[in-house]
Design a protein around this motif. Structure first.
Motif, PDB file in Angstrom:
ATOM      1  N   ASP A 190      -1.146   0.102  -1.037  1.00  0.00           N
ATOM      2  CA  ASP A 190      -2.266  -0.363  -0.216  1.00  0.00           C
ATOM      3  C   ASP A 190      -3.598   0.059  -0.819  1.00  0.00           C
ATOM      4  O   ASP A 190      -4.558  -0.728  -0.853  1.00  0.00           O
ATOM      5  CB  ASP A 190      -2.138   0.182   1.206  1.00  0.00           C
ATOM      6  N   GLN A 191      -3.653   1.297  -1.285  1.00  0.00           N
ATOM      7  CA  GLN A 191      -4.905   1.773  -1.887  1.00  0.00           C
ATOM      8  C   GLN A 191      -5.222   1.031  -3.176  1.00  0.00           C
ATOM      9  O   GLN A 191      -6.384   0.714  -3.463  1.00  0.00           O
ATOM     10  CB  GLN A 191      -4.800   3.275  -2.139  1.00  0.00           C
ATOM     11  N   GLU A 206      -6.548  -2.288  -2.244  1.00  0.00           N
ATOM     12  CA  GLU A 206      -7.925  -2.141  -1.781  1.00  0.00           C
ATOM     13  C   GLU A 206      -8.882  -2.028  -2.968  1.00  0.00           C
ATOM     14  O   GLU A 206      -9.951  -2.652  -2.992  1.00  0.00           O
ATOM     15  CB  GLU A 206      -8.036  -0.896  -0.897  1.00  0.00           C
ATOM     16  N   GLN A 207      -8.491  -1.252  -3.984  1.00  0.00           N
ATOM     17  CA  GLN A 207      -9.346  -1.105  -5.161  1.00  0.00           C
ATOM     18  C   GLN A 207      -9.459  -2.423  -5.930  1.00  0.00           C
ATOM     19  O   GLN A 207     -10.523  -2.749  -6.458  1.00  0.00           O
ATOM     20  CB  GLN A 207      -8.790  -0.017  -6.078  1.00  0.00           C
ATOM     21  N   GLU A 217      -9.314  -5.428  -4.630  1.00  0.00           N
ATOM     22  CA  GLU A 217     -10.235  -6.287  -3.882  1.00  0.00           C
ATOM     23  C   GLU A 217     -11.680  -5.848  -4.100  1.00  0.00           C
ATOM     24  O   GLU A 217     -12.580  -6.686  -4.254  1.00  0.00           O
ATOM     25  CB  GLU A 217      -9.883  -6.243  -2.394  1.00  0.00           C
ATOM     26  N   ARG A 269     -18.366  -5.457   4.498  1.00  0.00           N
ATOM     27  CA  ARG A 269     -18.147  -4.020   4.690  1.00  0.00           C
ATOM     28  C   ARG A 269     -19.420  -3.266   5.040  1.00  0.00           C
ATOM     29  O   ARG A 269     -19.371  -2.095   5.388  1.00  0.00           O
ATOM     30  CB  ARG A 269     -17.544  -3.410   3.417  1.00  0.00           C
TER      31      ARG A 269
END
Length: 753
Positions: free
Chosen positions: A496-497, A500-501, A503, A546
């Motif tokens: 997941d991390q 995220e990176q 993206e 964000r």
């Protein structure tokens, strides 16, 4: 069937595959009629000739396509070059004043009718006023002729001119009671193909605007400068100057055997063609060489028969060396470990056996952290010695228990069931890393080394090798991000991390293009008077979804994606551009090591200083301590060039990296910034107080000024002032804020100071 039988069958299958891979080809059977052999060889040669001819024909078509693409590109570049020539005349204060503010037909005639014609050749010039009337027109021979525009050009250029006028109006802004143009010059210019007297012409239009500005403007439509260029021998000659063509011509119908590029206006209407004979016409030459081919064929086949006999002897010799060659092909010559492809083959079988036995195993993806640095500093011979020694240590620790492959220059993958209970025993894996972290001897020198690793478990994290390597690689990536010279176990949350990176990296590319980055500024004040004398430029990312993204989040992503030089260049340009209006306040900018390594970095800084008319002694470049590990001659030359420019250099976050007295002496910094991690502990830990005083004393001894970072309390400020710190920075004196939110009186204070 029992588990043992399954395993035996699996092993038998693996043995059969191994034997198949080692089977020697049988020698040719004697007694085959030589005529049949010659016939087969003749057919092979004829087939080869046909294949070559076919490839030549295909290559000719591809070459023709490339020529068409090249001519199209050059023609487009030619049109845009004409606009750049016009820009020097249409974008000027004098042009605007003499066409709009105080119209002067004499000046227009002299500037656009004489000067511009002498500067670059064109066939017709006209100036249109804001009411779309022709106020000046002249042809190549100096004859005034406005009818050409009204009769033949006006209607064809209507769409282009309408867009230019619209963009011009959109670019006008009112500020402090004045009108100025804030748009892009490329938006108020255009080029099209128009037909005059039955032939296509290039028509270029440019709105007349002030440049560099600073003069009064009116709010309304623009005056437009128009030039016409015939597509004749002269223009075709200019195109040929950058191409390898010598027969380019304009036609309305494309003759046979010629290729062409259509000349179409912006509406898509084709007005003619640029046509030429293709350069590549090798097929005709090949066809004419068939008689020579047949003669050569007889000679070649004769030689082939002799060669076949010699090959029979050579085959026996090659068979003796086949085993050695196979081993060399499947193993890394430096370490003796399995090569990448062979490792994958062995690993697949290895995992099948462990799966059949229901054994657990571990996959260790290991990376040597500093191989590139060793190569750069000590040479590739030292790097090779490092690889060989680390391979020996790995083999020493693991013994014969496992499978090891070298899959990259500094990367190893280890499969082992030594720790079959699941996770490797912490003490054993730590012992492996302790041994791999020991210095390596090379030519009477001790080379410091370290390694990082990601560990995945079989079968929990995958049953196939690619799945396991991916999981271990993700863990290795996390290890390198958090702390090198260590190891991490794979965790599903790492996926997941990583996503995220990924993206963030994609969004960051878009952020640069969409101008989502901005600069905040934080004052740096004198310690005793608390007057702001410098402002540190701090990058921020205003993400559309964000919100404001912290640089601590997106800069590591940019660093891993190797985007830091591009972002650093953007920060330099934006900060110096925004600081050019300050009176005597300076600006402090962070630069990364990869940015300094770029060829021409010092020259880039010098150009930006000159372009923005910003004094070099008011620019501070903050450099982190990882630069101190760079002993390259090019880095030292860059530092010297920056010093020659008069730029001040500061070592940032001092005390958190690779500081040493020899490095500080070599690079000769002007300022030392005491890291906030030390300042925050002032008054709380005696050790921190002593360290800060020692750093300040060291800086003073080496002739460096000092800046205390992260000052948030009066106690911290008073301690630093008393200890001799000359400049302070932190929330106590001002938080980072956009330029628009800064108190302009601070700048005036800086000027007074």
């Amino acid at each position: 069937m029992s588990e043992k039988a399954d395993i035996l069958n699996l092993a038998e299958g693996m043995d059969k595959r191994a034997l198949t891979g080692q089977k020697h080809p049988k020698p040719a059977i004697l007694g085959i009629p030589s005529g049949f052999i010659i016939f087969l060889m003749f057919c092979a040669v004829i087939f080869s000739f046909g294949a070559v001819l076919f490839k030549v024909l295909v290559a000719e078509r591809q070459a023709a396509a490339r020529e068409i693409k090249s001519v199209s590109r050059v023609f487009e570049n030619h049109k845009h070059a004409l606009l750049k020539e016009m820009e020097r005349y249409a974008a000027s204060n004098a042009a605007y004043e003499n066409t709009e503010t105080h119209p002067s037909i004499d000046w227009i005639g002299s500037r656009f009718g004489v000067d511009m014609a002498l500067d670059f050749k064109h066939d017709y010039t006209a100036v249109l006023d804001k009411d779309r009337n022709v106020i000046f027109a002249t042809d190549l021979h100096g004859h005034t002729n406005a009818d050409i525009y009204t009769r033949q050009i006006d209607e064809q250029l209507e769409a282009t001119l309408t867009v230019i006028r619209k963009k011009y109006r959109q670019g006008l802004v009112r500020s402090a009671g004045q009108v100025r143009f804030a748009g892009e010059l490329s938006d108020i210019s255009g080029v099209d193909i128009v037909e005059i007297d039955g032939r296509p012409n290039i028509a270029a239009a440019f709105a007349i605007v002030p440049d560099p500005g600073g003069i009064d403007m009116t709010y309304g439509p623009p005056n437009i400068l128009l030039t016409i260029f015939k597509i004749d021998t002269v223009h075709l000659g200019n195109l040929l100057a950058s191409l390898s063509l010598d027969n380019l011509k304009f036609v309305t119908e494309v003759p046979d055997e010629m290729i062409s590029v259509p000349l179409a206006n912006n509406a898509g209407e084709v007005l003619g063609y640029l046509a030429w004979y293709p350069m590549s016409r090798a097929s005709s030459i090949i066809l004419s060489s068939i008689p020579i081919l047949l003669i050569s064929l007889g000679i070649i086949l004769t030689i082939a028969l002799v060669t076949m006999r010699q090959n029979a002897h050579a085959r026996r010799s090659l068979a003796r060396r086949e085993k050695e060659a196979r081993h060399t092909a499947n193993h890394d010559s430096m370490t003796g470990f399995a090569s990448r492809g062979y490792f994958h083959t062995l690993a697949a079988n290895w995992l099948m056996v462990r799966a059949a036995l229901r054994n657990r195993a571990s996959v260790i993806y290991l990376d040597l952290d500093n191989l590139k640095q060793v190569n750069d500093i000590h040479g590739h011979a030292a790097g090779d010695q490092l690889i060989v020694e680390q391979a020996r240590r790995i083999r020493q620790v693991l013994g014969s228990n496992g499978l090891i492959g070298r899959i990259g220059g500094d990367e190893f993958v280890i499969l082992t069931d030594r720790w079959g209970a699941g996770k490797p025993q912490q003490s054993e894996i730590e012992e492996l890393f302790r041994i791999l972290s020991l210095p390596v001897s090379f030519e009477d020198k001790q080379i410091e080394t370290s390694c990082s690793a990601g560990i995945a478990r079989f079968p929990e994290h995958g049953r196939k090798l690619p799945e396991l390597i991916r999981a271990a690689d993700i863990a290795l990536h996390r290890c390198k991000q958090e702390q090198k010279n260590s190891f991490r176990y794979y965790d599903e949350r790492m996926d997941d991390q990583l996503r995220e990176q990924r993206e963030l990296r994609i969004d960051l590319v878009s952020a640069i293009r969409e101008n989502e980055l901005e600069l905040f500024y934080q004052p740096i004040v004198t310690a005793r008077t608390e007057v702001a004398v410098f402002y540190e430029a701090l990058i921020r990312w205003r993400h559309p979804r964000r919100g404001l993204v912290s640089p601590g989040v997106f800069l590591p992503v940019a660093r891993n994606a190797r985007m830091m030089p591009e972002i650093g260049t953007w920060v330099l340009e934006r900060a110096l551009g925004e600081a050019r209006g300050w009176e005597t306040a300076g600006v402090s900018i962070n630069v990364c090591t990869s940015q300094i390594r770029m060829p021409g970095f010092a020259e880039q800084v010098g150009d930006l200083l000159a372009r923005n008319e910003f004094p070099a002694d008011r620019l501070i470049l903050e450099i982190t301590e990882d630069l101190l590990m760079e002993e390259g001659a090019e880095t030292l030359r860059t530092i010297r060039k920056l010093r020659d420019l008069g730029v001040r250099l500061a070592i940032d976050d001092f005390g958190t990296g690779y500081s040493s007295l020899s490095y500080l002496h070599k690079f000769r910094f002007d300022k030392m910034k005491i890291d906030r991690s030390f300042v925050s502990r002032i008054g709380q830990e005696d050790e921190a107080d002593t360290l800060v005083r020692s750093m300040l004393g060291l800086a003073k001894a080496m002739g460096m000024q000092t800046v205390g970072e992260g000052v948030e309390t009066t106690a911290q400020k008073e301690f630093l002032v008393d200890a001799g710190c000359e400049y302070l920075q932190g929330y106590l004196f001002g938080k980072p804020a956009p330029l628009s939110e800064l108190d302009l009186s601070q700048f005036r204070q800086s000027a007074t100071a």
